[in-house]
Design a protein around this motif. Structure first.
Motif, PDB file in Angstrom:
ATOM      1  N   ASN A  91       0.818  -1.218   0.000  1.00  0.00           N
ATOM      2  CA  ASN A  91       0.000   0.000   0.000  1.00  0.00           C
ATOM      3  C   ASN A  91       0.849   1.264   0.000  1.00  0.00           C
ATOM      4  O   ASN A  91       0.351   2.350  -0.311  1.00  0.00           O
ATOM      5  N   ASN A  92       2.129   1.103   0.381  1.00  0.00           N
ATOM      6  CA  ASN A  92       3.022   2.254   0.457  1.00  0.00           C
ATOM      7  C   ASN A  92       4.282   1.956  -0.347  1.00  0.00           C
ATOM      8  O   ASN A  92       4.988   0.973  -0.073  1.00  0.00           O
ATOM      9  N   PHE A  93       4.566   2.790  -1.342  1.00  0.00           N
ATOM     10  CA  PHE A  93       5.804   2.648  -2.104  1.00  0.00           C
ATOM     11  C   PHE A  93       6.110   3.982  -2.777  1.00  0.00           C
ATOM     12  O   PHE A  93       5.332   4.946  -2.657  1.00  0.00           O
ATOM     13  N   THR A  94       7.223   4.051  -3.477  1.00  0.00           N
ATOM     14  CA  THR A  94       7.665   5.314  -4.062  1.00  0.00           C
ATOM     15  C   THR A  94       7.361   5.357  -5.552  1.00  0.00           C
ATOM     16  O   THR A  94       6.997   4.347  -6.164  1.00  0.00           O
ATOM     17  N   THR A  95       7.552   6.525  -6.141  1.00  0.00           N
ATOM     18  CA  THR A  95       7.353   6.691  -7.590  1.00  0.00           C
ATOM     19  C   THR A  95       8.389   5.917  -8.389  1.00  0.00           C
ATOM     20  O   THR A  95       8.240   5.771  -9.610  1.00  0.00           O
ATOM     21  N   ASP A  96       9.447   5.421  -7.731  1.00  0.00           N
ATOM     22  CA  ASP A  96      10.461   4.619  -8.421  1.00  0.00           C
ATOM     23  C   ASP A  96      10.023   3.159  -8.565  1.00  0.00           C
ATOM     24  O   ASP A  96      10.631   2.399  -9.323  1.00  0.00           O
ATOM     25  N   ASP A  97       8.990   2.771  -7.826  1.00  0.00           N
ATOM     26  CA  ASP A  97       8.582   1.364  -7.781  1.00  0.00           C
ATOM     27  C   ASP A  97       7.344   1.123  -8.641  1.00  0.00           C
ATOM     28  O   ASP A  97       6.595   2.045  -8.962  1.00  0.00           O
ATOM     29  N   GLY A 106       1.630  11.124  -3.617  1.00  0.00           N
ATOM     30  CA  GLY A 106       0.316  11.526  -3.146  1.00  0.00           C
ATOM     31  C   GLY A 106      -0.480  10.337  -2.642  1.00  0.00           C
ATOM     32  O   GLY A 106       0.013   9.209  -2.550  1.00  0.00           O
ATOM     33  N   SER A 107      -1.740  10.584  -2.275  1.00  0.00           N
ATOM     34  CA  SER A 107      -2.640   9.540  -1.808  1.00  0.00           C
ATOM     35  C   SER A 107      -3.615   9.189  -2.924  1.00  0.00           C
ATOM     36  O   SER A 107      -4.188  10.084  -3.566  1.00  0.00           O
ATOM     37  N   THR A 113      -0.490   5.012  -0.691  1.00  0.00           N
ATOM     38  CA  THR A 113       0.277   6.205  -0.327  1.00  0.00           C
ATOM     39  C   THR A 113       1.603   6.144  -1.077  1.00  0.00           C
ATOM     40  O   THR A 113       2.408   5.221  -0.868  1.00  0.00           O
ATOM     41  N   ILE A 114       1.808   7.110  -1.972  1.00  0.00           N
ATOM     42  CA  ILE A 114       2.991   7.104  -2.825  1.00  0.00           C
ATOM     43  C   ILE A 114       3.896   8.267  -2.416  1.00  0.00           C
ATOM     44  O   ILE A 114       3.462   9.423  -2.367  1.00  0.00           O
TER      45      ILE A 114
END
Length: 630
Positions: free
Chosen positions: A347-353, A415-416, A445-446
């Protein structure tokens, strides 16, 4: 992009994929046995399978002296396509029964494919004194011929093979041997399974072989028996006992409404009679005779052989359409009883993933025909086509198990986000109504990444362990070929366009003799064999697209293989392609695409998600058939 440009790109992609397939794919020889542990009286299935071979010259099985071969070798072939990545295979299977208990290592399988010698891996089978309950007969089945119906079982002994004076042998045959088709129902809904069984009833002594397979047009078919196997039993019918051999047992899933006829099967029989006066003198040798040894004491005039072809009576299945009332927009043809769940890997990761959404459908019904549910991705999330995994028990009626759809997606801005509830619907046969299932909305949640490139394709081809891996030089080579092919196509189409302008008013007439020789010397790929279906695809009209693609593909195959259009069928196409030496990979592509188009034509709601992929496959087939045969 103009329509003409789209056509050029489609043709380029098709040729490029074929080139990359031949450069990357390597033939792989795999040996497996299921189950890996059985009881002494149980059977296991040995499969010798070659993946991704353009031509299989030979498969040499291992030594099987520790086993009784119950069935085999049975040929097995097929093709599966996931997200445009196609895998085709061919091989042979055996059903084995061990002669003793212990651990058995099966090794020594060899094969020759694409001109290379391949060695199969070894497998181990553990045989215990007690049964395991995992007896496996799950082999892709066919209605195979029976060379002999005498099996090592305690058959009921009848004396109807004794021909008394004055008896008419043909009348006796008609009374004592026949072929029967049994169905568990003759009325059903689209997608509701029907079990059909073909049985040979006999009180005579004969050798029988199946010469005509029944047609299951309009159905998705799952065979419930291993090919070549015959289950023996003694049954009573109309007050008389018979030796009964089950020749085929299948579950059928109707794809269209209406009265659908199951065609007849045919079985050739060589029936043996002994005249009564000779039987009484040679009673002790009768068993030896029907063990396929001719008793020397019975003269030829004491025996009578008759040949007869038996046909089963056709059976009509009345298939009812699914009700239109209250049909959900999300309904795509699932019939049965199912559960539905949607989850994300994180549910939570970065824009790189890259994220992963998994949809799991479990239950029982026409599961092999279930397609991916539609996902409405929120703004800011880019979703990709799903990868499908099946974990199905196809020997249960109806099919049971699990179907998994894995979607990769990316989110370029932090963002969410919320993936809204996903809906899956099916028709419940027991309740006679549609059921809608909805997943829980998924919150994401990014956070901002460091800017590294996101790789969403986790299905890049991996080199086989016994193959050659492609390094940087191979990648450059493939890219160079791709650019060269695209450039050649653009130049060719420019020349053709300008030539057409010059000659459109004065088109030359070629004498028939010259035209014939030109046709024999070259095969030219029509530039627009699928123009109408491409137009419907761009318009988003899925129903008209599949109708157009079906007609265009059959017309193209009729022209290319020189088959009269009115006699074109899947069978004639495959037979003619085989006779003309078309590569097995291409033949499997044709067969699979025809099946997939037929399914879309007859499914209650055609899927628009597959239009681009199917059109691309048709272009690939056209490109493959345009190349001169080697």
């Amino acid at each position: 992009m103009s329509l003409q440009s789209k056509k050029m790109v489609s043709l380029f992609i098709g040729i490029l994929i074929i080139c990359q397939y031949h450069l990357i794919a390597q033939a792989v020889f795999k040996v497996s046995i299921t189950p890996e542990s059985i009881g002494k009286e149980e059977t296991a299935t040995l499969r010798l399978i070659i993946d991704n071979a353009r031509q299989v010259e030979q498969i040499t099985p291992p030594a099987l002296g520790d086993f009784d071969v119950i069935s085999g070798p049975n040929q097995e072939s097929g093709m599966e396509s996931i997200n445009g990545v196609t895998r085709q295979y061919i091989g042979i299977t055996y059903v084995l029964r061990p002669k003793s208990i212990g651990n058995f290592s099966i090794a020594g399988s060899k094969a020759i494919a694409d001109g290379k010698n391949l060695s199969g891996n070894s497998v181990t089978l553990n045989v215990t004194k007690n049964g395991s309950g995992k007896n496996s007969n799950n082999i892709p089945g066919g209605f195979g011929g029976l060379s002999n119906l005498f099996e090592p079982v305690a058959q009921s002994s009848f004396n109807d093979y004794i021909l008394k004076k004055g008896e008419n042998p043909k009348q006796k045959i008609n009374k004592n041997i026949f072929l029967k088709v049994i169905t568990n129902k003759t009325t059903c809904f689209i997608g509701e399974p029907i079990v059909v069984t073909y049985k040979l009833y006999t009180r005579l002594k004969s050798e029988s072989s199946v010469t005509k397979n029944p047609s299951f047009n309009g159905f998705s078919v799952i065979d419930l028996m291993a090919p070549g196997n015959t289950n023996y039993s003694i049954e009573q019918l109309n007050g008389r006992e018979y030796n009964v051999y089950t020749l085929r047992k299948s579950q059928l899933y109707p794809l269209q409404a209406g009265a659908v006829e199951l065609e007849s099967a045919e079985v050739d029989n060589a029936i043996h009679f002994i005249k009564e006066e000779y039987f009484n003198n040679q009673r002790n040798e009768i068993d030896e005779f029907f063990g396929n040894l001719i008793p020397t004491a019975i003269p030829p005039e004491g025996m009578l052989d008759e040949k007869i072809t038996l046909q089963s009576k056709p059976v009509t299945i009345n298939v009812k359409p699914l009700p239109e009332a209250d049909k959900p927009l999300s309904f795509k043809g699932a019939v049965g009883k199912f559960n539905f769940e949607a989850t994300v890997l994180k549910n939570n990761f970065t824009t790189d993933d890259a994220g992963k959404l998994t949809i799991t459908i479990t239950g029982e019904g026409n599961m092999s025909l279930i397609t991916a549910p539609e996902i409405i991705w929120p703004q800011g999330i880019e979703g990709y086509d799903p990868k499908t995994k099946d974990q199905l028990e196809k020997l249960t009626v109806p099919i049971s198990g699990k179907k998994i759809f894995e979607y990769t997606f990316t989110v370029p801005k932090e963002g969410s986000y919320k993936i809204p509830s996903i809906e899956f619907s099916y028709f419940n046969l027991a309740q006679g109504k549609y059921i809608k299932l909805n997943s829980t909305p998924l919150d994401l949640t990014i956070s901002k990444g460091v800017g590294k490139k996101v790789f969403t394709n986790d299905k890049l081809p991996k080199a086989p362990t016994d193959g050659i891996s492609l390094g940087l030089s191979a990648t450059i080579f493939i890219t160079s070929i791709s650019i060269a092919i695209l450039f050649s196509i653009l130049v060719f189409m420019w020349l053709r366009k300008n030539k057409k302008k010059v000659t459109q008013k004065t088109e030359p007439i070629i004498p028939s003799s010259i035209a014939s020789s030109l046709t024999e010397a070259t095969i030219v790929l029509p530039l627009e064999p699928f123009a109408l279906s491409e137009e419907k695809m761009i318009q988003g009209d899925s129903t008209e697209f599949y109708n157009a693609l079906n007609n265009e593909l059959r017309q193209f195959l009729a022209n290319t293989l020189q088959i009269p259009l009115e006699s074109v069928s899947k069978k004639t196409i495959i037979v003619e392609a085989d006779q003309q030496g078309i590569a097995i990979y291409t033949r499997l592509q044709i067969e699979q695409l025809l099946d997939d188009i037929e399914w879309q034509l007859y499914t209650p709601m055609a899927s628009g998600n597959s239009m681009e992929e199917m059109h691309k496959r048709a272009v690939e087939i056209a490109a493959a058939l345009s190349r001169p045969l080697s």
